[in-house]
Design a protein around this motif. Sequence first.
Motif, mmCIF file in Angstrom:
data_model
loop_
_atom_site.group_PDB
_atom_site.id
_atom_site.type_symbol
_atom_site.label_atom_id
_atom_site.label_comp_id
_atom_site.label_asym_id
_atom_site.label_seq_id
_atom_site.Cartn_x
_atom_site.Cartn_y
_atom_site.Cartn_z
ATOM 1 N N ILE A 287 -52.206 35.585 57.982
ATOM 2 C CA ILE A 287 -52.579 34.264 58.214
ATOM 3 C C ILE A 287 -53.385 33.659 57.106
ATOM 4 N N LEU A 288 -54.385 34.111 56.927
ATOM 5 C CA LEU A 288 -55.439 33.609 56.053
ATOM 6 C C LEU A 288 -54.868 33.050 54.609
ATOM 7 N N ARG A 289 -54.130 33.828 54.035
ATOM 8 C CA ARG A 289 -53.548 33.826 52.692
ATOM 9 C C ARG A 289 -52.685 32.836 52.532
ATOM 10 N N HIS A 290 -51.920 32.423 53.769
ATOM 11 C CA HIS A 290 -50.631 31.698 53.479
ATOM 12 C C HIS A 290 -50.693 30.432 54.297
ATOM 13 N N TRP A 291 -52.028 29.964 54.715
ATOM 14 C CA TRP A 291 -52.238 28.653 55.651
ATOM 15 C C TRP A 291 -53.426 28.104 54.822
ATOM 16 N N PRO A 292 -52.981 26.862 54.396
ATOM 17 C CA PRO A 292 -54.396 26.243 53.263
ATOM 18 C C PRO A 292 -55.353 25.717 54.268
ATOM 19 N N ALA A 293 -56.477 26.202 53.947
ATOM 20 C CA ALA A 293 -57.914 25.677 54.671
ATOM 21 C C ALA A 293 -58.331 24.307 53.750
ATOM 22 N N GLU A 294 -57.793 23.235 54.327
ATOM 23 C CA GLU A 294 -57.990 21.919 53.735
ATOM 24 C C GLU A 294 -59.059 20.983 54.177
ATOM 25 N N GLY A 295 -59.514 21.325 55.517
ATOM 26 C CA GLY A 295 -60.350 20.384 56.191
ATOM 27 C C GLY A 295 -61.580 19.878 55.509
ATOM 28 N N ASP A 296 -61.741 18.312 55.651
ATOM 29 C CA ASP A 296 -63.081 17.717 55.218
ATOM 30 C C ASP A 296 -64.312 18.233 55.893
ATOM 31 N N GLU A 297 -65.262 17.655 55.706
ATOM 32 C CA GLU A 297 -66.535 18.247 56.312
ATOM 33 C C GLU A 297 -66.580 18.114 57.792
ATOM 34 N N PRO A 298 -66.152 16.654 58.462
ATOM 35 C CA PRO A 298 -66.404 16.455 59.671
ATOM 36 C C PRO A 298 -65.235 17.589 60.457
ATOM 37 N N THR A 299 -64.375 17.800 59.886
ATOM 38 C CA THR A 299 -63.243 18.564 60.470
ATOM 39 C C THR A 299 -63.612 20.049 60.714
#
Length: 387
Positions: free
Chosen positions: A346-358
């Motif tokens: 999962i970790l390598r194939h889903w982008p972690a792109e949240g901003d700071e509030p998220t």
Amino acid sequence: MLEKRRIPELVPRYSLTGDLLSFLRCGLLYRYQNGSALPPSRPVQVWFGEFIHGVMETAYRMWLEGARTFPWPCNPSSPLQPPPSGRAPHDIGSIGELVETTLSAAGKTPRSRTLRESAYQRAELAVNHVGPHLFPLIVAAEEKVIGTRELQPVAGAPMRARMYELHGIMDVLSSVSVASAAGNVIREAVRRVCTQLPPDADIIVDYKGSRRPPTAHPYWEQGGWQLQTYAWLRSRQSNTRPVAAGVLLYINELAPAADDLTTLLREMRDGGTDIVPAAGSPDAYQLNTWRPGAEVPTFSLDFRMARMIRVVPITEPSMNAAIAAFDEVVRRIESCVAQEAAHGDILRHWPAEGDEPTCDACDFRHFCPAPAQHRRPGYVPGAPNAP
């Protein structure tokens, strides 16, 4: 001779807000919230937006039944205390508690008492200040729209379907009712943007439990895409009129918090927002003399309503551009699904792109490979530069 039974074809279903916009906020958070058996314990952004939407829809139906005199009272109970006695059925406290119960049954609860109190404060302002202008214009509440699109191929991965289904829910206004509503702030906002409003067209409305984003921020563009795509979906339904415009209502602008003012001042300095107080006005003075840590001033209702209402013209080219943008979002999600299925990671194939509030509100931030506060520029999931 009987024909051999065919294997049922999968058609992935995507919600415009629950899937596509959620993925754009953060792909990894979207995967954990929607693609696994581990629901978030405090889906704060989901709860707040759905609470506001639920209160407004319930209030509209009570308005239809005869509760037409504003302002309505708001007497919410404490989670640890019984409801106040003698409340009217249209008490916003009663409405909010009904919506809270419904959301709680779906596992959605406020993450703090402060957030809950803020939600009731903003719901009260929305019903009493927006309701008198919005409710008389509505011709259809919570109209569901649905359509199918061709699924774009994913490079290097087998496709699990040829088509995908897209659906959403919005309120609908009539351009006829808008044109005849003298003194109505929503009508005036629409007429300023759409000077030649067709008499046979409709206007769609959606609520946002957030502040008005800066014009260069992805949230601004995505909000426009959402309205355009709602309009495209509605054009695929039978016996519907064309949509000439969309209206987004940023409810948090009715009661901005201290962080909102800090952000607004920065946007004004950088030219990043389209609605600012008039030079020399009391609103401009209060905003420009305010300092972090001081009490948040109460701005004029005219200024707050102007910040809250955003009108987006809708045309055939703009609808096509928005739906094409969301086709690409679906393609990205399907690519993540295929890569995870192929590699079991999962970790390598889903982008972690949240901003700071998220990221601040995320239950999974403690094992996120790239939280906003520590993300390196150009981060790509699984790449050597990933943290």
